[in-house]
Design a protein around this motif. Structure first.
Motif, PDB file in Angstrom:
ATOM      1  N   LEU A   1      -6.813  12.761   3.287  1.00  0.00           N
ATOM      2  CA  LEU A   1      -7.456  12.577   1.978  1.00  0.00           C
ATOM      3  C   LEU A   1      -7.711  13.929   1.319  1.00  0.00           C
ATOM      4  O   LEU A   1      -7.433  14.112   0.119  1.00  0.00           O
ATOM      5  CB  LEU A   1      -8.768  11.810   2.131  1.00  0.00           C
ATOM      6  N   ILE A   2      -8.201  14.898   2.096  1.00  0.00           N
ATOM      7  CA  ILE A   2      -8.471  16.225   1.546  1.00  0.00           C
ATOM      8  C   ILE A   2      -7.163  16.944   1.208  1.00  0.00           C
ATOM      9  O   ILE A   2      -7.073  17.608   0.166  1.00  0.00           O
ATOM     10  CB  ILE A   2      -9.297  17.065   2.548  1.00  0.00           C
ATOM     11  N   ILE A   3      -6.137  16.805   2.070  1.00  0.00           N
ATOM     12  CA  ILE A   3      -4.832  17.430   1.806  1.00  0.00           C
ATOM     13  C   ILE A   3      -4.279  16.939   0.470  1.00  0.00           C
ATOM     14  O   ILE A   3      -3.844  17.728  -0.372  1.00  0.00           O
ATOM     15  CB  ILE A   3      -3.843  17.133   2.948  1.00  0.00           C
ATOM     16  N   MET A   4      -4.301  15.634   0.274  1.00  0.00           N
ATOM     17  CA  MET A   4      -3.766  15.074  -0.967  1.00  0.00           C
ATOM     18  C   MET A   4      -4.644  15.432  -2.167  1.00  0.00           C
ATOM     19  O   MET A   4      -4.146  15.581  -3.286  1.00  0.00           O
ATOM     20  CB  MET A   4      -3.626  13.558  -0.842  1.00  0.00           C
TER      21      MET A   4
ATOM     22  N   MET B   1      -6.931  12.839  -5.505  1.00  0.00           N
ATOM     23  CA  MET B   1      -5.953  12.143  -4.678  1.00  0.00           C
ATOM     24  C   MET B   1      -5.065  11.240  -5.537  1.00  0.00           C
ATOM     25  O   MET B   1      -3.854  11.139  -5.324  1.00  0.00           O
ATOM     26  CB  MET B   1      -6.658  11.318  -3.614  1.00  0.00           C
ATOM     27  N   ILE B   2      -5.658  10.584  -6.525  1.00  0.00           N
ATOM     28  CA  ILE B   2      -4.898   9.704  -7.419  1.00  0.00           C
ATOM     29  C   ILE B   2      -3.811  10.486  -8.146  1.00  0.00           C
ATOM     30  O   ILE B   2      -2.691   9.994  -8.353  1.00  0.00           O
ATOM     31  CB  ILE B   2      -5.847   9.022  -8.425  1.00  0.00           C
ATOM     32  N   LEU B   3      -4.117  11.735  -8.512  1.00  0.00           N
ATOM     33  CA  LEU B   3      -3.122  12.572  -9.197  1.00  0.00           C
ATOM     34  C   LEU B   3      -1.910  12.809  -8.312  1.00  0.00           C
ATOM     35  O   LEU B   3      -0.763  12.783  -8.778  1.00  0.00           O
ATOM     36  CB  LEU B   3      -3.745  13.912  -9.593  1.00  0.00           C
ATOM     37  N   SER B   4      -2.138  13.059  -7.028  1.00  0.00           N
ATOM     38  CA  SER B   4      -1.018  13.332  -6.124  1.00  0.00           C
ATOM     39  C   SER B   4      -0.165  12.085  -5.915  1.00  0.00           C
ATOM     40  O   SER B   4       1.038  12.184  -5.668  1.00  0.00           O
ATOM     41  CB  SER B   4      -1.529  13.850  -4.779  1.00  0.00           C
ATOM     42  N   ILE B   5      -0.774  10.897  -6.020  1.00  0.00           N
ATOM     43  CA  ILE B   5      -0.014   9.656  -5.875  1.00  0.00           C
ATOM     44  C   ILE B   5       0.918   9.449  -7.059  1.00  0.00           C
ATOM     45  O   ILE B   5       2.057   8.983  -6.909  1.00  0.00           O
ATOM     46  CB  ILE B   5      -0.974   8.453  -5.722  1.00  0.00           C
TER      47      ILE B   5
ATOM     48  N   ALA C   1      -3.161   8.762 -14.880  1.00  0.00           N
ATOM     49  CA  ALA C   1      -3.452  10.023 -14.184  1.00  0.00           C
ATOM     50  C   ALA C   1      -4.303  10.935 -15.059  1.00  0.00           C
ATOM     51  O   ALA C   1      -5.190  11.638 -14.559  1.00  0.00           O
ATOM     52  CB  ALA C   1      -2.154  10.720 -13.794  1.00  0.00           C
ATOM     53  N   SER C   2      -4.038  10.929 -16.362  1.00  0.00           N
ATOM     54  CA  SER C   2      -4.844  11.762 -17.264  1.00  0.00           C
ATOM     55  C   SER C   2      -6.282  11.255 -17.324  1.00  0.00           C
ATOM     56  O   SER C   2      -7.224  12.044 -17.460  1.00  0.00           O
ATOM     57  CB  SER C   2      -4.230  11.784 -18.675  1.00  0.00           C
ATOM     58  N   ILE C   3      -6.469   9.947 -17.196  1.00  0.00           N
ATOM     59  CA  ILE C   3      -7.823   9.383 -17.150  1.00  0.00           C
ATOM     60  C   ILE C   3      -8.530   9.857 -15.893  1.00  0.00           C
ATOM     61  O   ILE C   3      -9.708  10.243 -15.930  1.00  0.00           O
ATOM     62  CB  ILE C   3      -7.762   7.843 -17.190  1.00  0.00           C
ATOM     63  N   SER C   4      -7.808   9.853 -14.764  1.00  0.00           N
ATOM     64  CA  SER C   4      -8.376  10.329 -13.505  1.00  0.00           C
ATOM     65  C   SER C   4      -8.750  11.804 -13.606  1.00  0.00           C
ATOM     66  O   SER C   4      -9.794  12.234 -13.104  1.00  0.00           O
ATOM     67  CB  SER C   4      -7.374  10.116 -12.369  1.00  0.00           C
ATOM     68  N   THR C   5      -7.896  12.576 -14.268  1.00  0.00           N
ATOM     69  CA  THR C   5      -8.183  13.997 -14.480  1.00  0.00           C
ATOM     70  C   THR C   5      -9.432  14.172 -15.335  1.00  0.00           C
ATOM     71  O   THR C   5     -10.330  14.948 -14.997  1.00  0.00           O
ATOM     72  CB  THR C   5      -6.998  14.686 -15.174  1.00  0.00           C
ATOM     73  N   SER C   6      -9.481  13.453 -16.452  1.00  0.00           N
ATOM     74  CA  SER C   6     -10.636  13.553 -17.353  1.00  0.00           C
ATOM     75  C   SER C   6     -11.923  13.174 -16.640  1.00  0.00           C
ATOM     76  O   SER C   6     -12.976  13.781 -16.866  1.00  0.00           O
ATOM     77  CB  SER C   6     -10.426  12.657 -18.579  1.00  0.00           C
ATOM     78  N   LEU C   7     -11.824  12.178 -15.754  1.00  0.00           N
ATOM     79  CA  LEU C   7     -13.005  11.751 -15.009  1.00  0.00           C
ATOM     80  C   LEU C   7     -13.570  12.916 -14.192  1.00  0.00           C
ATOM     81  O   LEU C   7     -14.776  13.163 -14.193  1.00  0.00           O
ATOM     82  CB  LEU C   7     -12.637  10.582 -14.090  1.00  0.00           C
ATOM     83  N   ALA C   8     -12.679  13.637 -13.513  1.00  0.00           N
ATOM     84  CA  ALA C   8     -13.132  14.766 -12.693  1.00  0.00           C
ATOM     85  C   ALA C   8     -13.733  15.875 -13.547  1.00  0.00           C
ATOM     86  O   ALA C   8     -14.762  16.463 -13.190  1.00  0.00           O
ATOM     87  CB  ALA C   8     -11.960  15.309 -11.873  1.00  0.00           C
TER      88      ALA C   8
END
Length: 418
Positions: free
Chosen positions: A199-202, A364-368, A108-115
């Protein structure tokens, strides 16, 4: 009479200093807030407002309520135990529980860093015409240098101040556009699920309630030496921490709401769907005229850099906690966590064709991942073995598990819609 006057003056002086003492404790919450007014939030909010108008404002409200409860709870863990969430999980939870969850938290931190890196790269493209890939390389290199030299501390307040000014600019602009306030008020409190909106909600939910911020808050709350031994000191610090969390998270709610409102009042009203952050610069034009694009890009760059710093710190905290260590930039495990998060995120950017879509999906990945972190956190903070007399009450435990259940249900709804 003179003694009575001195006593009165002394008591009021102490009360005055006590009031000022509140502001001395503000800081960790604001650092976390920077993480949820990041480029991922900008993309999610502009997409929500431009595609669905005011209908998804309730997600920001729900997310912020969840955020306040969760961040306050995880800060308790740091204050009472002197451990971050990752350390506490490693120490108190079975390895077969903690290791997989902490592993997904690293992802999740990788996904965050990507954004965050993508946001900085988009800003550099807007300012200097630098291709996204090379802008991502420059952003990553700059952040790594600041983290490994600790020089980010020197400009941290400046970054927060600059991003805050841009946030206030968005709020101020609400008075310059025609917002349908009755419809907005309804949107804030009445949940709705327009077709194709999951998708937008998540993404909005994941952009506000971010797993890495839970780990980060439990770590940075200790930077003020909050871990006290006597009950009176702990209770006093817990009170100040609640003020810090409420103040910071409500400010974040206002800024995120303002983005959706502006997008709804401008893009949605005109039937325009935001498909790239560059489009959103027009939101600042009523306030800044021809300079809007430059100021918007600078704000996006600062938001990207500051939130990449916090995501790197969170990754270092998570990874070092797996080995039972607290975050420290001189520690090898903290360094590996930072490099792993930022390095893999940078590598993934080379394969992303649509940066704006990449921002949405990353949130979205973060919410999962979020429910796994929340269930772990609640299990720890509800344990008397971990928290002693400061363990969650039955009511608090019920509320926290309900939050985890709501996020889980939303994830299942997303799965079915997909």
């Amino acid at each position: 009479m003179k003694n009575l006057y001195k006593d009165f003056k002394s008591r009021n002086h102490k009360r005055y200093l006590g009031g000022l003492d509140i502001f001395r404790h503000i800081g960790p919450g604001l650092l976390v807030t920077v993480g949820f007014i990041d480029p991922g939030n900008w993309a999610s909010n502009f997409a929500a407002g431009s595609e669905f108008g005011y209908a998804l404002l309730w997600v920001v409200t729900l997310s912020t309520i969840m955020l306040i409860v969760l961040q306050h709870n995880v800060a308790h863990l740091g204050i009472v135990t002197g451990l971050c969430l990752s350390e506490a999980a490693t120490k108190y939870a079975p390895a077969w529980v903690s290791r997989p969850i902490l592993g997904t938290a690293v992802l999740a931190s990788i996904s965050t860093s990507l954004a965050e890196i993508l946001g900085g790269a988009i800003a550099l493209q807007m300012l200097f015409g630098i291709p996204i890939v090379w802008g991502a390389v420059l952003t990553t290199a700059f952040v790594v240098i600041m983290l490994f030299t600790n020089s980010y501390k020197r400009i941290e307040r400046s970054i927060i101040a600059f991003v805050s000014v841009i946030g206030l600019s968005f709020i101020y602009e609400l008075f310059l556009v025609e917002v349908d306030w009755p419809l907005a008020a309804r949107g804030w409190v009445v949940p709705s699920f327009p077709q194709g909106s999951m998708l937008i909600i998540m993404s909005v939910l994941g952009a506000v309630v971010m797993p890495h911020n839970l780990f980060l808050h439990s770590e940075v709350i200790q930077s003020h030496e909050y871990n006290k031994k006597d009950d009176a000191s702990i209770k006093r610090v817990l009170k100040y921490e609640l003020f810090d969390t409420l103040f910071s998270m409500i400010a974040g709610w206002a800024i995120n709401s303002a983005m959706i409102l502006l997008a709804a009042a401008t893009f949605f009203k005109s039937g325009i769907h935001v498909e790239e952050l560059q489009q959103a610069k027009s939101l600042l034009e009523p306030l800044l005229g021809n300079n809007a694009a430059i100021v918007f890009a600078l704000a996006l760059l600062m938001a990207g850099i500051s939130s990449t710093i916090t995501s790197g710190m969170a990754a270092g905290s998570i990874f070092s906690g797996i080995f039972g260590e607290s975050y420290h930039i001189k520690d090898i495990h903290s360094q590996v966590g930072i490099v792993l998060s930022l390095g893999v995120a940078l590598l993934l950017i080379f394969f992303i064709g649509d940066p704006f879509r990449g921002l949405i999906i990353s949130q979205m990945i973060l919410s999962i991942q979020l429910p796994f972190t929340v269930f772990l956190q609640v299990g720890l903070t509800s344990s008397k073995r971990v928290m002693g007399q400061y363990a969650n009450s039955r009511w608090n435990t019920c509320v926290l598990y309900t939050i985890a259940a709501v996020v889980t249900i939303l994830n299942i709804m997303l799965l079915f819609e997909s």
